[in-house]
Scaffold this motif. Structure first.
Motif, short mmCIF file in Angstrom:
data_model
loop_
_atom_site.label_atom_id
_atom_site.label_comp_id
_atom_site.label_asym_id
_atom_site.label_seq_id
_atom_site.Cartn_x
_atom_site.Cartn_y
_atom_site.Cartn_z
N THR A 17 9.85 0.73 -3.88
CA THR A 17 8.89 1.23 -4.87
C THR A 17 7.46 0.85 -4.49
O THR A 17 6.55 1.68 -4.59
CB THR A 17 9.23 0.68 -6.28
N THR A 19 6.29 0.22 -1.48
CA THR A 19 5.90 0.99 -0.30
C THR A 19 5.55 2.43 -0.68
O THR A 19 4.55 2.97 -0.21
CB THR A 19 7.04 0.99 0.73
N ALA A 20 6.35 3.03 -1.54
CA ALA A 20 6.06 4.40 -1.99
C ALA A 20 4.75 4.47 -2.76
O ALA A 20 3.93 5.37 -2.55
CB ALA A 20 7.21 4.92 -2.85
N LEU A 22 2.18 2.36 -2.55
CA LEU A 22 1.07 2.10 -1.63
C LEU A 22 0.76 3.34 -0.78
O LEU A 22 -0.41 3.68 -0.57
CB LEU A 22 1.41 0.92 -0.73
N THR A 23 1.80 4.02 -0.33
CA THR A 23 1.60 5.23 0.47
C THR A 23 0.92 6.33 -0.33
O THR A 23 -0.04 6.95 0.13
CB THR A 23 2.95 5.74 1.02
N THR A 24 1.39 6.60 -1.54
CA THR A 24 0.80 7.67 -2.34
C THR A 24 -0.61 7.31 -2.79
O THR A 24 -1.50 8.16 -2.80
CB THR A 24 1.67 8.00 -3.56
N SER A 26 -2.78 5.28 -1.29
CA SER A 26 -3.73 5.29 -0.17
C SER A 26 -4.03 6.70 0.30
O SER A 26 -5.18 7.02 0.64
CB SER A 26 -3.21 4.43 0.98
N SER A 27 -3.04 7.60 0.32
CA SER A 27 -3.31 8.98 0.75
C SER A 27 -4.17 9.71 -0.27
O SER A 27 -5.07 10.48 0.09
CB SER A 27 -2.02 9.73 1.00
N THR A 28 -3.94 9.48 -1.56
CA THR A 28 -4.77 10.10 -2.60
C THR A 28 -6.20 9.60 -2.52
O THR A 28 -7.15 10.38 -2.63
CB THR A 28 -4.18 9.81 -3.99
#
Length: 129
Positions: A17, A19-20, A22-24, A26-28
């Motif tokens: 959770t 990691t998901a 953090l990924t979303t 940072s990309s946003t």
């Protein structure tokens, strides 16, 4: 340290959770950073209103027909897609010399991207070039 398989599963769920998220996030944030300078629209204010009022153009590109400096309102989009308005005078625009990869000018210190092909006012296009 972990004696129960349920605790390992919880730690794994938290890691996945996190990691998901953090990924979303940072990309946003990166998309917002890159696209924030783009102007959706830029309109000239005539007599304190939008450019739908009839007016006589001055021969000086920085002065309107009332002897005041020309003013504009630019529209950009926020993180959630809501319009954000920036009201400025022509003298508030300067060339951007910062590190933002997609900014060409600055309005009151904020980086913006002006695509000169979309500007129909030839005098304004010369001033911004």
């Amino acid at each position: 340290m972990y004696s129960s398989p349920a605790q390992i599963a919880i730690v794994g769920k938290v890691a996945i959770t996190g990691t998901a998220f953090l990924t979303t996030a940072s990309s946003t944030t990166m998309i917002q950073y890159i696209t924030r300078p783009y102007l959706v629209s830029m309109d000239e204010l005539v007599n304190g209103c939008g450019n739908n009022e009839p007016g006589v153009k001055s021969t000086d590109q920085t002065i309107d027909n009332n002897g005041k400096e020309r003013r504009f309102v630019a529209t950009t989009l926020s993180l959630l897609g809501n319009p954000m308005y920036i009201e400025f005078k022509l003298s508030d625009i300067e060339r951007h010399k910062g590190i933002h990869p997609f900014a060409t000018h600055k309005i009151k210190g904020s980086p913006i991207f002006l695509f000169s092909k979309n500007i129909t006012d030839e005098e304004l296009k010369v001033k911004l070039s």
